[in-house]
Write an enzyme that holds these catalytic residues in place. Structure first.
Site, PDB file in Angstrom:
ATOM      1  N   MET A   1       0.919  -1.286  -0.022  1.00  0.00           N
ATOM      2  CA  MET A   1      -0.159  -0.004   0.076  1.00  0.00           C
ATOM      3  C   MET A   1       0.692   1.231   0.090  1.00  0.00           C
ATOM      4  SD  MET A   1      -3.370  -0.505  -0.219  1.00  0.00           S
ATOM      5  CE  MET A   1      -4.577  -1.372   0.180  1.00  0.00           C
ATOM      6  N   CYS A   2       2.028   0.952   0.302  1.00  0.00           N
ATOM      7  CA  CYS A   2       3.007   2.366   0.272  1.00  0.00           C
ATOM      8  C   CYS A   2       3.015   3.154   1.507  1.00  0.00           C
ATOM      9  CB  CYS A   2       2.892   3.056  -1.018  1.00  0.00           C
ATOM     10  SG  CYS A   2       2.667   1.970  -2.604  1.00  0.00           S
ATOM     11  N   ARG A   3       4.026   3.880   1.703  1.00  0.00           N
ATOM     12  CA  ARG A   3       4.059   4.945   2.651  1.00  0.00           C
ATOM     13  C   ARG A   3       4.730   6.158   2.069  1.00  0.00           C
ATOM     14  NH1 ARG A   3       1.126   3.942   6.897  1.00  0.00           N
ATOM     15  NH2 ARG A   3       0.180   3.375   4.933  1.00  0.00           N
TER      16      ARG A   3
ATOM     17  N   ASN B   1      -0.667   6.504  -2.336  1.00  0.00           N
ATOM     18  CA  ASN B   1      -0.873   5.540  -1.174  1.00  0.00           C
ATOM     19  C   ASN B   1      -2.351   4.783  -1.289  1.00  0.00           C
ATOM     20  OD1 ASN B   1      -0.948   5.415   2.360  1.00  0.00           O
ATOM     21  ND2 ASN B   1      -0.494   3.814   1.061  1.00  0.00           N
TER      22      ASN B   1
END
Length: 247
Positions: free
Chosen positions: A1-3, A114
């Protein structure tokens, strides 16, 4: 999902955002605290973009941020008043390439996503069809984040203010693909726009600077969560939060 994160304010070394804080972006890449069902680590590439007097510079890689031996020296030696950076956890089926890593960019703009577009790609084919064919043929990568960037960029090119461009894209995608997680981040070096839709986002609002990040970088009590379904618009000295409402 990323940051991801963005900074506006007096020039600071990139290391003060990426490496030095106790819960820096590098730390979040392997020990995130609030991924909300989107995996456990962010090892599928990273990128950082920063503004300089000569223009925007981007440094992107397809490898984990913690494995990059060049980054510590670079981050300690480069300072900027406007930074956007991200670490990536690729959605299943999407490529792991340097071109798929945020930030995406054009001119002064830097962009990150995100989250995930639900039902990709079928759910958003009609939205994609509203774009000029050349934009689709020149996507950085066949990913939901790259398409979201091109949708936002198309509105910016049409003259929409940044907050309006981001809000419209989020509304369109939420209608087309219910259940999507749409935390977008956009800056031109003078202002930034962010959304919290389905994922975590926090803001540190200081007298002469602002930091927006998926998770707080440290334990300062000035960090505050951004409510879900909220649009954040900021400069280094001003901050507004606006509810996005239902899709």
């Amino acid at each position: 999902m990323c940051r991801h994160l963005a900074y506006l304010g007096p020039p600071v070394p990139l290391s003060e955002l990426l490496l030095d804080p106790p819960h820096s972006l590098v730390h979040q890449s392997w020990a995130p605290r609030d991924m909300r069902g989107g995996g456990t680590i962010n090892a599928d590439g990273f990128g950082v973009g920063w503004h300089t007097p000569a223009g925007v510079v981007r440094y992107r890689r397809h490898t984990p941020i913690w494995s990059d031996t060049t980054l510590p020296g670079l981050a300690a030696s480069v300072a900027s008043a406007a930074v956007l950076a991200a670490v990536r956890s690729a959605t299943a089926g999407m490529p792991v390439t340097e071109a798929a890593a945020a930030p995406f960019g054009d001119g002064p703009w830097l962009f990150s996503h995100n989250g995930v577009v639900a039902g990709w790609p079928d759910a958003v084919t009609k939205l994609a069809g509203t774009l000029p064919p050349a934009d689709l043929l020149t996507l950085d990568a066949p990913t939901d984040a790259a398409l979201l960037w091109v949708l936002v960029r198309d509105r910016l090119r049409s003259g929409a203010p940044p907050a309006q461009a981001v809000a419209e894209v989020v509304a369109d995608v939420r209608r087309a693909a219910p259940g999507s997680r749409l935390n977008l981040l956009l800056t031109d070096g003078e202002s930034l726009v962010a959304t919290a839709v389905g994922h975590s986002l926090s803001v540190l609002d200081l007298p002469e600077a602002v930091v927006v990040a998926s998770e707080p970088l440290d334990d300062r009590p000035a960090w505050r969560p951004v409510p879900d379904r909220t649009l954040l618009a900021a400069t280094a000295t001003d901050l507004t939060l606006t509810p996005l409402g239902e899709a």
